[in-house]
Design a protein around this motif. Structure first.
Motif, PDB file in Angstrom:
ATOM      1  N   ARG A  44       0.811  -1.226   0.000  1.00  0.00           N
ATOM      2  CA  ARG A  44       0.000   0.000   0.000  1.00  0.00           C
ATOM      3  C   ARG A  44       0.842   1.273   0.000  1.00  0.00           C
ATOM      4  NH1 ARG A  44      -3.103   0.241   5.748  1.00  0.00           N
ATOM      5  NH2 ARG A  44      -4.153  -1.500   4.741  1.00  0.00           N
ATOM      6  N   ASN A  45       2.160   1.132   0.026  1.00  0.00           N
ATOM      7  CA  ASN A  45       3.018   2.315   0.085  1.00  0.00           C
ATOM      8  C   ASN A  45       4.124   2.297  -0.970  1.00  0.00           C
ATOM      9  OD1 ASN A  45       2.072   3.929   2.521  1.00  0.00           O
ATOM     10  ND2 ASN A  45       2.329   1.897   3.440  1.00  0.00           N
ATOM     11  N   GLU A  97      -8.462  -0.355   0.013  1.00  0.00           N
ATOM     12  CA  GLU A  97      -7.246   0.464   0.060  1.00  0.00           C
ATOM     13  C   GLU A  97      -6.048  -0.301  -0.487  1.00  0.00           C
ATOM     14  OE1 GLU A  97      -4.541   2.884   3.346  1.00  0.00           O
ATOM     15  OE2 GLU A  97      -6.569   2.240   3.864  1.00  0.00           O
ATOM     16  N   THR A 100      -6.400  -0.528  -4.254  1.00  0.00           N
ATOM     17  CA  THR A 100      -6.077   0.775  -4.837  1.00  0.00           C
ATOM     18  C   THR A 100      -4.573   0.970  -4.938  1.00  0.00           C
ATOM     19  OG1 THR A 100      -8.109   1.798  -3.992  1.00  0.00           O
ATOM     20  CG2 THR A 100      -6.293   3.279  -4.537  1.00  0.00           C
ATOM     21  N   ASN A 101      -3.856   0.616  -3.891  1.00  0.00           N
ATOM     22  CA  ASN A 101      -2.413   0.821  -3.887  1.00  0.00           C
ATOM     23  C   ASN A 101      -1.684  -0.132  -4.822  1.00  0.00           C
ATOM     24  OD1 ASN A 101      -1.398   2.945  -1.790  1.00  0.00           O
ATOM     25  ND2 ASN A 101      -3.103   1.931  -0.788  1.00  0.00           N
ATOM     26  N   LEU A 104      -2.154   1.411  -8.107  1.00  0.00           N
ATOM     27  CA  LEU A 104      -1.293   2.587  -8.153  1.00  0.00           C
ATOM     28  C   LEU A 104       0.150   2.182  -8.442  1.00  0.00           C
ATOM     29  CD1 LEU A 104      -1.174   5.686  -7.673  1.00  0.00           C
ATOM     30  CD2 LEU A 104      -0.784   5.200  -5.263  1.00  0.00           C
ATOM     31  N   LEU A 110      -3.504   7.934  -9.214  1.00  0.00           N
ATOM     32  CA  LEU A 110      -4.203   7.696  -7.959  1.00  0.00           C
ATOM     33  C   LEU A 110      -5.719   7.666  -8.115  1.00  0.00           C
ATOM     34  CD1 LEU A 110      -4.333   7.334  -4.908  1.00  0.00           C
ATOM     35  CD2 LEU A 110      -4.090   9.812  -4.666  1.00  0.00           C
TER      36      LEU A 110
END
Length: 252
Positions: A44-45, A97, A100-101, A104, A110
């Protein structure tokens, strides 16, 4: 402590582990954390190549702040009610989430990643601009711009319902997206080949472009062939619904 929120120091240790080429399981062992915690944190990062400890820490704090604000503003709104099929609302939100990441990290901007994730986890596979704007807490203009981009990638289609539009992501859209990717790759291959006579067939640059063209042609053809062969998987019948849900979905 294991099970609690990651500290900034732990995130820096994760970043060092990634830089050293360690597997998620080894990093987790050093932190005395579950491997899933490290996997989720990195995914996620920014992924393994894009993970930055301080950036991840700030992003987590911002997400926590947004969640608190959302809970405070939501109160007793209907979307706080239990979800269908026995889902846990918090788990669904966390999964959205993560999805989504991942999108991304794969290169999608985004807002486009957020819209695609929201559509993908909806049971109907379709939402209006107003529904997406409310769900994502963004402006309808942001949704419209994201959908326009996703349309160019053949990942979303529009359906007109009177004066409003509904955005759809379904099984056939996934197939069309893969076919669009194959066509795009083929176009790059064709363009590369056009450069060969310009630069000289025997020159290093000409050879490079020729090899690029042949490689991309092979990849494009392979994607198209695999997509067609796998298309039936998209229409495989889902398992029967649990009795309570089947009754709910039965026509009156």
């Amino acid at each position: 402590m294991p099970g609690g929120r990651l500290t900034q120091q732990e995130r820096r240790q994760i970043a060092r582990g990634l830089a050293d080429g360690l597997a998620y399981a080894e990093i987790a062992r050093q932190l005395d954390r579950p491997t899933s915690t490290v996997t989720r944190e990195v995914t996620r990062n920014g992924g393994p190549a894009g993970y930055r400890a301080d950036t991840a820490h700030r992003a987590t704090e911002q997400r926590a702040h947004r969640k608190k604000a959302a809970v405070s503003s939501r109160g007793d709104r209907p979307d706080a009610a239990p979800q269908p099929y026995g889902r846990d609302a918090a788990e669904v939100s966390a999964y959205e989430e993560v999805l989504t990441n991942v999108l991304l990290a794969s290169g999608a901007p985004l807002m486009m990643s957020r819209v695609l994730a929201a559509l993908s986890i909806s049971d109907s596979g379709s939402l209006t601009a107003a529904e997406l704007a409310e769900h994502l807490r963004v402006s309808p203009a942001s949704v419209s711009k994201a959908v326009a981009f996703l349309e160019t990638q053949s990942m979303v289609r529009r359906v007109r319902e009177g004066r409003r539009e509904r955005y759809v992501v379904d099984d056939d859209i996934m197939h069309q997206s893969m076919m669009a990717s194959a066509r795009s790759t083929a176009q790059v291959a064709e363009t590369a080949r056009r450069g060969v006579p310009v630069l000289g067939a025997g020159s290093p640059a000409g050879n490079r472009l020729e090899n690029m063209a042949r490689y991309l042609e092979f990849v494009s053809e392979s994607i198209e062939r695999a997509a067609e062969q796998a298309r039936s998987i998209l229409y495989t019948r889902a398992p029967d619904l649990p009795e309570e849900n089947a009754e709910e979905d039965a026509p009156a």
